[in-house]
Design a protein around this motif. Structure first.
Motif, mmCIF file in Angstrom:
data_model
loop_
_atom_site.group_PDB
_atom_site.id
_atom_site.type_symbol
_atom_site.label_atom_id
_atom_site.label_comp_id
_atom_site.label_asym_id
_atom_site.label_seq_id
_atom_site.Cartn_x
_atom_site.Cartn_y
_atom_site.Cartn_z
ATOM 1 N N ASN A 191 35.998 54.925 31.514
ATOM 2 C CA ASN A 191 35.831 53.830 32.209
ATOM 3 C C ASN A 191 35.379 52.654 31.393
ATOM 4 N N LEU B 84 38.390 44.079 35.814
ATOM 5 C CA LEU B 84 37.358 45.220 35.451
ATOM 6 C C LEU B 84 36.058 44.825 35.817
ATOM 7 N N HIS C 98 35.682 45.739 40.281
ATOM 8 C CA HIS C 98 35.663 47.138 40.943
ATOM 9 C C HIS C 98 35.009 48.179 39.978
ATOM 10 N N SER C 99 34.432 49.106 40.735
ATOM 11 C CA SER C 99 33.797 50.382 40.327
ATOM 12 C C SER C 99 34.688 51.333 39.742
ATOM 13 N N GLY C 100 34.618 52.098 38.670
ATOM 14 C CA GLY C 100 35.294 53.250 38.263
ATOM 15 C C GLY C 100 34.858 54.538 39.044
ATOM 16 N N THR D 186 37.804 55.432 41.292
ATOM 17 C CA THR D 186 39.153 55.263 40.949
ATOM 18 C C THR D 186 39.182 55.195 39.531
ATOM 19 N N LYS E 220 39.949 53.257 36.607
ATOM 20 C CA LYS E 220 40.204 51.734 36.424
ATOM 21 C C LYS E 220 41.113 51.529 35.195
ATOM 22 N N ASP F 251 44.594 52.209 36.919
ATOM 23 C CA ASP F 251 44.780 51.187 37.858
ATOM 24 C C ASP F 251 45.213 49.716 37.264
ATOM 25 N N HIS F 252 44.418 49.428 36.206
ATOM 26 C CA HIS F 252 44.828 48.017 35.710
ATOM 27 C C HIS F 252 45.703 48.260 34.280
#
Lengths: 184, 184
Positions: free
Chosen positions: B31, B84, B87-89, B92, B94, B97-98
């Motif tokens: 994360n 970053l 949102h919390s990892g 999900t 991260k 996602d990003h």
């Protein structure tokens, strides 16, 4: 020109990482030192963390008084900041030697340096073990002010003011970068 | 283009107060989070202090692995840094996602984010009481690297490189200032 900053927004005065001046007063003696190792630690109530070497006279004054202040200097003060980071106040009166002007702010318990662009007044929160092991100190912020020419409505506005009012960001050895412009 | 930085000079990578990315990996999960509340704590061996909220997944990974890394992002990455930090990892991935690119640096124990301009790899120094009371963490730096286009011979040289490589200094709400030019 100096305006009070709401305490829950006080962290914004140092969130962008400026080098600061840390000051304290006890039993008629005052001192101020330069410090790049200072950061916000909480929003509300606002707290900060700062590093105070065992050799510093300011650390001694903070431990004795239970109070400290942070002043955020600007590019116009670079030479004074370097001088205040290069000598100890233990044997000499640094404020007098370097003609450091102080603000008259009745609500602050510790000395605030005039000509800076933001100020935080605080109370030491004792954490003796990390103070001893890492020189790491914690404090709660009880008052915050900023120069309205550069900080207004919770935001810095350096692009509206002379470059001399930009905050200083120390790299090493008296070499500073000024803060720049907003990233779009 | 990435060069190792001597450990006693590693503090210079964050001394000017940039907002950073903090990352960790444990048991196959990685994360990364954005953090403005990070500072140097000592020169040699280099140490840092950082604030990790109890809600963050990165804190959990650091406590489990005993390791962390700091990547210093640049203006070109502002949008990713805000994402970053928003949102919390925990629920999900991260990094997926990003589309966060990672560096291949065999000497680093924790993930380093590619496209950044400096990196610190470190070991957690447990201080359970201040971690619990103030979310305040301490670590020792064991590896340091920088992008030689902007950091060379122990100094930042942003004025020689494209503006997109300047470090980010977060004020609040996704509003950043880029670092500026040297103060003479």
């Amino acid at each position: 020109m100096r305006t009070a900053v709401d305490l829950p927004k006080a962290y914004r005065l140092i969130n962008h990482g400026p080098t600061v001046l840390v000051s304290a007063r006890h039993a008629g003696r005052s001192n101020v030192m330069a410090a790049a190792w200072v950061m916000a630690l909480d929003f509300d109530p606002p707290k900060v963390a700062l590093v105070l070497d065992k050799a510093t006279f300011t650390r001694e004054l903070i431990l004795a008084s239970g109070h400290f202040a942070i002043s955020v200097p600007c590019a116009a003060q670079a030479r004074m900041v370097t001088a205040l980071g290069s000598h100890s106040g233990r044997e000499t009166d640094k404020l007098a030697d370097h003609a450091v002007p102080l603000l008259d702010e009745p609500a602050a318990r510790s000395p605030l340096v005039a000509g800076c662009v933001a100020w935080l007044d605080g109370v030491h929160i004792p954490e003796p073990e990390v103070e001893q092991r890492h020189d790491l100190f914690v404090g709660r912020i009880t008052g915050a002010w900023a120069d309205a020419r550069v900080f207004d409505a919770g935001r810095w506005h350096f692009d509206r003011a002379p470059a001399a009012l930009r905050t200083l960001h120390h790299v090493a050895g008296g070499h500073y970068l000024a803060i720049g412009d907003p990233v779009e």
